[in-house]
Structures are given as structure tokens and as C-alpha cells.
Design an enzyme around this catalytic site. Structure first.
Site, short mmCIF file in Angstrom:
data_model
loop_
_atom_site.label_atom_id
_atom_site.label_comp_id
_atom_site.label_asym_id
_atom_site.label_seq_id
_atom_site.Cartn_x
_atom_site.Cartn_y
_atom_site.Cartn_z
N GLU A 1 7.03 -4.01 -1.68
CA GLU A 1 6.54 -2.82 -2.39
C GLU A 1 7.46 -1.62 -2.21
OE1 GLU A 1 2.36 -0.65 -2.59
OE2 GLU A 1 3.21 -0.48 -0.60
N CYS B 1 1.70 -3.54 0.44
CA CYS B 1 3.14 -3.59 0.78
C CYS B 1 3.80 -4.91 0.44
CB CYS B 1 3.36 -3.40 2.28
SG CYS B 1 2.19 -2.40 3.10
N ASP C 1 12.05 -6.13 7.81
CA ASP C 1 10.90 -5.61 7.05
C ASP C 1 10.86 -6.10 5.61
OD1 ASP C 1 9.29 -3.85 8.74
OD2 ASP C 1 11.12 -2.69 9.00
N HIS D 1 2.64 6.01 5.20
CA HIS D 1 2.86 6.18 3.76
C HIS D 1 1.63 6.78 3.07
CE1 HIS D 1 5.94 2.64 3.84
NE2 HIS D 1 6.60 3.76 3.63
C1 CIR Z 1 8.37 0.05 7.88
O1 CIR Z 1 8.19 0.82 8.83
O2 CIR Z 1 9.08 0.33 6.93
C2 CIR Z 1 7.70 -1.29 7.93
N1 CIR Z 1 7.60 -1.73 9.30
C3 CIR Z 1 6.31 -1.24 7.31
C4 CIR Z 1 6.35 -0.95 5.84
C5 CIR Z 1 5.01 -1.04 5.22
N2 CIR Z 1 5.11 -0.83 3.83
C6 CIR Z 1 4.16 -0.26 3.09
O3 CIR Z 1 3.17 0.21 3.61
N3 CIR Z 1 4.41 -0.13 1.81
#
Ligand code: CIR
Length: 254
Positions: free
Chosen positions: A65, A247, A60, A160
Site C-alpha cells: 500500500e 497496508c 517491509d 500513518h
Molecule cells: C514501516 O514502518 O514502514 C512498516 N514497518 C509498516 C508499514 C505499514 N504500512 C501501512 O500502514 N500502510
């Protein structure tokens, strides 16, 4: 000139964390191409892009972010809620150290940057599976002396806080009101996502325009009707990893 830190797509991205969506194969080549176009969009809106090399073992890690909150006065390095993501922070702390004083959220605190929405000196933190009260208390200790307030916000139905609401103009939030309550953001105006596009509330706001995914044409019409200038990007592959446009960068005044 704003600086935008990004990180190339990991070859392990298909092993990403998923919370609210089903796993679908990510096309890594396409993801890489879309990421380069996203970086070009940042540059076209005046950012100096610092692109970090891919992390082969951290699926990831393109979602930079989540690892930090960068303010004018300092940086808060987060402790991501998903254990697999905690090793992502170290290299980001190194990249940011030349620019700002650095604070670190410690256990038992957890917080993902995707849960942090800053509106001026007001910092809102989504109370999700990824972020908790301990992290909010620590952030208050770091940031209250600098004039910030830090407040928890209930979020439901999405990963989030910034899946549910982001800023698109000085006084306007783009919001999915099913996932977060408008009354949490006093003094702001709102554009609701189109009801057929629940994931459409995530946009990158810069002085010169807003980076926005091409997947949400009905919400896009609402933004354009409000006079908001958009740069469109295809974010289909990061969406399969439950990510969106905010992100993939950490943006701050250089
Ligand atoms: C997660 O589940 O942490 C990642 N697959 C996606 C993170 C996305 N980040 C964000 O919206 N800031």
C-alpha cells in the site's frame, strides 16, 4: 472485478522499520500463513489477487500500500518516507504500468500510501514522519486536472493517517479520535474504535464486505451493530511490524 496486488512476506521482515512500537520477534512462517489467508479473504470478497514474489532484501515490502496510490484514471508512485523502503516502488510501478498512466513523486517529496485516504474525489494525506507538504503539492499538480482535491491532515500518536481512520461504508469512517480530528472529514459519519483498542481503526472496505483484524472484538461489535459485514483475519504478525490490513494490498478497478 477489482484487482488486488499483494506481495509475499519478506524473509527479512524482522528487520522492518518501527516508529511507535517496540520490536518483538515476528514468526515468519505464521506471517506467511496469515498473509495467504488475507489473500483468500480478498478473493472471497471478489478480488482478483495478483501476488508478487517476496523481496528477500526489502523487510517491509509486504506493505505494498505504501508504494502507490491507484485511482481510476492514473497511478501515483510514492516516494516512501523511510529510506530503506524506497527500492520497493520500482517493481510496483512495473506491475501497475499496464493498467494506468503513472506519475512519480520526486524528492524532496515523501509520502507513504498508508498516509493517503481517498474519499471520492477528496484525497487526504496524513502529515506524519513519512509524508510532507512537497509530496502533497506534487500530488495536487498531478491530480487537480483530474478533478481531485489533495489536502494535508494533522495526525499524532500513530504511524500513518490510515492507522487512525479508514472507510468502512460509503458514508462511514472508522476512527480513533485521539489520533486524528473528525472535523477534517466533513459530511461523513463515524464509528469510534473502542477506547481499549486504539489500533482498531484500520479496515479494508470492499463492495461485498470489510476485511477486519480478529484482534479487536470490542470495536468489531460496534461495526456489526452498524450492519457492516466483516471477514475476520488474524493479522498478529504484520501488527508486530506496525502494519495492519490496508497496508498489505493495492486494490483498484480492473
Ligand atoms: C514501516 O514502518 O514502514 C512498516 N514497518 C509498516 C508499514 C505499514 N504500512 C501501512 O500502514 N500502510
Amino acid at each position: 472485478m477489482p484487482i488486488a496486488i499483494t506481495r509475499a512476506v519478506s524473509p527479512a521482515m524482522n528487520q522492518c522499520e518501527l516508529t511507535n512500537i517496540e520490536r518483538v520477534a515476528i514468526d515468519l512462517e505464521l506471517a506467511g500463513e496469515q498473509h495467504r489467508q488475507y489473500e483468500q479473504a480478498l478473493a472471497s470478497l471478489g478480488c482478483m489477487v495478483i501476488s508478487l514474489p517476496a523481496e528477500p532484501d526489502l523487510p517491509d515490502s509486504v506493505f505494498v500500500e505504501d508504494t502507490a496510490l491507484v485511482l481510476d484514471e492514473c497511478v501515483v508512485i510514492t516516494r516512501p518516507g523511510a529510506e530503506s523502503r524506497r527500492p520497493e516502488s520500482e517493481s510496483i510501478a512495473r506491475a501497475l504500468a499496464p493498467y494506468r498512466q503513472v506519475f512519480h513523486v520526486q524528492a524532496p517529496g515523501v509520502v507513504d500510501g498508508g498516509d493517503i485516504l481517498r474519499l471520492g474525489k477528496a484525497i487526504y494525506v496524513g502529515l506524519t514522519t513519512r509524508s510532507n507538504e512537497s509530496a502533497i503539492r506534487q500530488m495536487q499538480e498531478f491530480l487537480a486536472p483530474l478533478g481531485y482535491t489533495v489536502k494535508g491532515v494533522e495526525v499524532s500518536g500513530c504511524l500513518h493517517l490510515k492507522s487512525a481512520v479508514t472507510q468502512v461504508a460509503a458514508d462511514i469512517l472508522l476512527i480513533n479520535p485521539q489520533w486524528v480530528d473528525k472535523s477534517d472529514f466533513p459530511g461523513m459519519r463515524f464509528i469510534d474504535v473502542h477506547p481499549e483498542e486504539p489500533h482498531a481503526a484500520n479496515a479494508v472496505w470492499l463492495d461485498k464486505g470489510v476485511i477486519y483484524p480478529s484482534a479487536f472484538p470490542k470495536t468489531r461489535q460496534r461495526l456489526e451493530a452498524a450492519g457492516i459485514a466483516l471477514v475476520s483475519v488474524d493479522a498478529s504478525e504484520v501488527a508486530k511490524a506496525e502494519g495492519a490490513v490496508t497496508c498489505c494490498s493495492l486494490i483498484f478497478a480492473g
